[in-house]
Design an enzyme around this catalytic site. Sequence first.
Site, mmCIF file in Angstrom:
data_model
loop_
_atom_site.group_PDB
_atom_site.id
_atom_site.type_symbol
_atom_site.label_atom_id
_atom_site.label_comp_id
_atom_site.label_asym_id
_atom_site.label_seq_id
_atom_site.Cartn_x
_atom_site.Cartn_y
_atom_site.Cartn_z
ATOM 1 N N GLY A 81 0.799 -1.216 0.000
ATOM 2 C CA GLY A 81 0.000 0.000 0.000
ATOM 3 C C GLY A 81 0.829 1.262 0.000
ATOM 4 O O GLY A 81 2.058 1.243 0.061
ATOM 5 N N GLY A 83 2.544 3.738 1.514
ATOM 6 C CA GLY A 83 3.118 4.013 2.821
ATOM 7 C C GLY A 83 3.531 5.449 3.022
ATOM 8 O O GLY A 83 3.590 5.938 4.159
ATOM 9 N N ARG A 84 3.821 6.139 1.925
ATOM 10 C CA ARG A 84 4.227 7.550 2.026
ATOM 11 C C ARG A 84 3.587 8.352 0.897
ATOM 12 O O ARG A 84 4.186 9.287 0.366
ATOM 13 C CB ARG A 84 5.746 7.669 1.951
ATOM 14 C CG ARG A 84 6.335 7.057 0.682
ATOM 15 C CD ARG A 84 7.769 7.475 0.488
ATOM 16 N NE ARG A 84 8.311 6.939 -0.741
ATOM 17 C CZ ARG A 84 9.367 7.445 -1.368
ATOM 18 N NH1 ARG A 84 9.960 8.508 -0.889
ATOM 19 N NH2 ARG A 84 9.820 6.901 -2.476
ATOM 20 N N LYS A 104 3.689 11.820 -3.472
ATOM 21 C CA LYS A 104 4.715 10.966 -2.866
ATOM 22 C C LYS A 104 5.487 11.816 -1.865
ATOM 23 O O LYS A 104 5.835 12.963 -2.151
ATOM 24 C CB LYS A 104 5.682 10.427 -3.921
ATOM 25 C CG LYS A 104 5.064 9.384 -4.836
ATOM 26 C CD LYS A 104 6.062 8.859 -5.847
ATOM 27 C CE LYS A 104 7.115 7.979 -5.227
ATOM 28 N NZ LYS A 104 7.967 7.324 -6.239
ATOM 29 N N ASP A 116 9.171 6.562 7.656
ATOM 30 C CA ASP A 116 8.762 7.884 8.125
ATOM 31 C C ASP A 116 7.771 8.570 7.182
ATOM 32 O O ASP A 116 7.242 9.643 7.493
ATOM 33 C CB ASP A 116 9.975 8.790 8.369
ATOM 34 C CG ASP A 116 10.820 9.025 7.118
ATOM 35 O OD1 ASP A 116 10.345 8.755 6.000
ATOM 36 O OD2 ASP A 116 11.974 9.490 7.272
ATOM 37 N N GLY A 117 7.528 7.967 6.022
ATOM 38 C CA GLY A 117 6.548 8.519 5.099
ATOM 39 C C GLY A 117 7.012 9.728 4.319
ATOM 40 O O GLY A 117 6.223 10.325 3.577
ATOM 41 N N ASP A 238 3.904 -4.774 -7.624
ATOM 42 C CA ASP A 238 3.233 -3.533 -7.225
ATOM 43 C C ASP A 238 3.730 -2.337 -8.039
ATOM 44 O O ASP A 238 3.206 -1.229 -7.890
ATOM 45 C CB ASP A 238 3.417 -3.272 -5.725
ATOM 46 C CG ASP A 238 4.870 -3.276 -5.302
ATOM 47 O OD1 ASP A 238 5.506 -4.344 -5.416
ATOM 48 O OD2 ASP A 238 5.380 -2.229 -4.872
ATOM 49 N N ASP A 248 6.882 4.565 -10.915
ATOM 50 C CA ASP A 248 7.873 4.486 -9.838
ATOM 51 C C ASP A 248 9.316 4.489 -10.348
ATOM 52 O O ASP A 248 9.876 3.444 -10.695
ATOM 53 C CB ASP A 248 7.618 3.284 -8.936
ATOM 54 C CG ASP A 248 6.466 3.541 -7.969
ATOM 55 O OD1 ASP A 248 6.127 4.713 -7.775
ATOM 56 O OD2 ASP A 248 5.915 2.581 -7.411
#
Length: 466
Positions: A81, A83-84, A104, A116-117, A238, A248
């Site tokens: 998922g 996360g950040r 992002k 820490d995102g 992903d 990405d």
Amino acid sequence: MSISLSSDFARAVPEMAVSWEAARVPQPALLVLNEPLAKELGLDPAWLRSDGLPFLVGNEAPGVAQAYAGHQFGGYSPRLGDGRALLLGELTHADGHLRDLHLKGSGRTPFARGGDGLAAVGPMLREYVLSEAMHALGIPTTRSLAVVATGAVVHRETPLPGAVLARVASSHLRVGSFQYARNTGDPDLLRRLADHAIARHYPGSTYLELFEQVVAAQAALVAQWMLVGFIHGVMNTDNMTISGETIDYGPCAFMEAYDPATVYSSIDHRGRYAYGNQPIIAEWNLARLAEALLPLFADDEDRAVSLAVEALRTFEGQFERAWLDGLQAKLGGAGDVQLVKDLLALMHANHVDFTSFFHRLSAAARGDAEPARSLFLDLAGIDDWIGRWRALAPDADAMDRVNPVYVPRNHLVEEALAAGSAGDLGPLERLLEAVTAPYGERPGLEYFAAPAPQDFSATYQTFCGT
């Protein structure tokens, strides 16, 4: 300015959309803005540069963190998922189709798994440059709208300045999205996700046709990567989209000397995602998508598997056709399979720069072989090959239209990112000027067409940027 964002994804599959707010950014500072893209999305660039800055970092309204699973370097993770990252919603593009607006580096979410995102300026500028270069090359990709400095300090090996990237995509649906839905054991969720993907990308398709369309889109995409020497670096499930867009830009890079075994990623210790492995990995990822979709293909499992295997088997042929057709276009329409194989073997044996060779080869089609010939140590070998190729009457002008002069060479990207992280955006702007108009030589940009120094290429590594 009033912005109307739709929430199609969150409405279609609320079980996979966690409502969340981005980390507050008290003093956002714009680093780079894609004004043409903003206009295509109906956004006023002047507003984005001033009062719209909080919007670009997600501080105007909550978004959703998307759930997905994924095979990462072959190992399955059932819950990954955003996360950040956050999906702010969808905007209508000038072409009439929806685009996701996604952040992002916008802070921790329930999917952060201890991270820490946050994101640093350098990796976010990397994605901006690489994605916009890929778009200019005509390769399907997510786009970059803006990079905004947050003023936060991101702690990695050293303290780094923080940033948020605002990116745009046809959607962020991934193979991993379907793996997640299948893993829940909820057939209704899987069906609704597939219905959403069909409506968004392949209207009117059956579930099997959805899979066939994704197979075709990914075969074409990976062939286009290979034709410009692009190495994604982290082809986890992903990171494979349903739309067929590149997504990405972490440890990605453009290959210098032609070598199918080229790996730049610091974490790809076994070369799983090497340049030459990308077609094989794409097919493997698509097999995982087929497994996730099986219940939708047929009620009888054996029948569903048979349909999936039949559809998946088309990948190799579609990729090979796209790859060979593309190589023949790079050679001016002149070259059979054997000629192509002989050329690649020569380039590999002589450590020839991939981009430079194909760019220089058009001069050979016009009668001056020396620019391309000078890249080889085996002069007899390349002379023989050029002679065979010239006999087929290659079209030099056609070559110039498909062989880029300027790509985001790794040393140039690193120079631009280092300067940008230190507050100097000049090198980034000059690099963008070159790579967003990659075809045809332009005076004053010779520096951006030259290969990296040998000592740089020998030790270069890329990193995920998390």
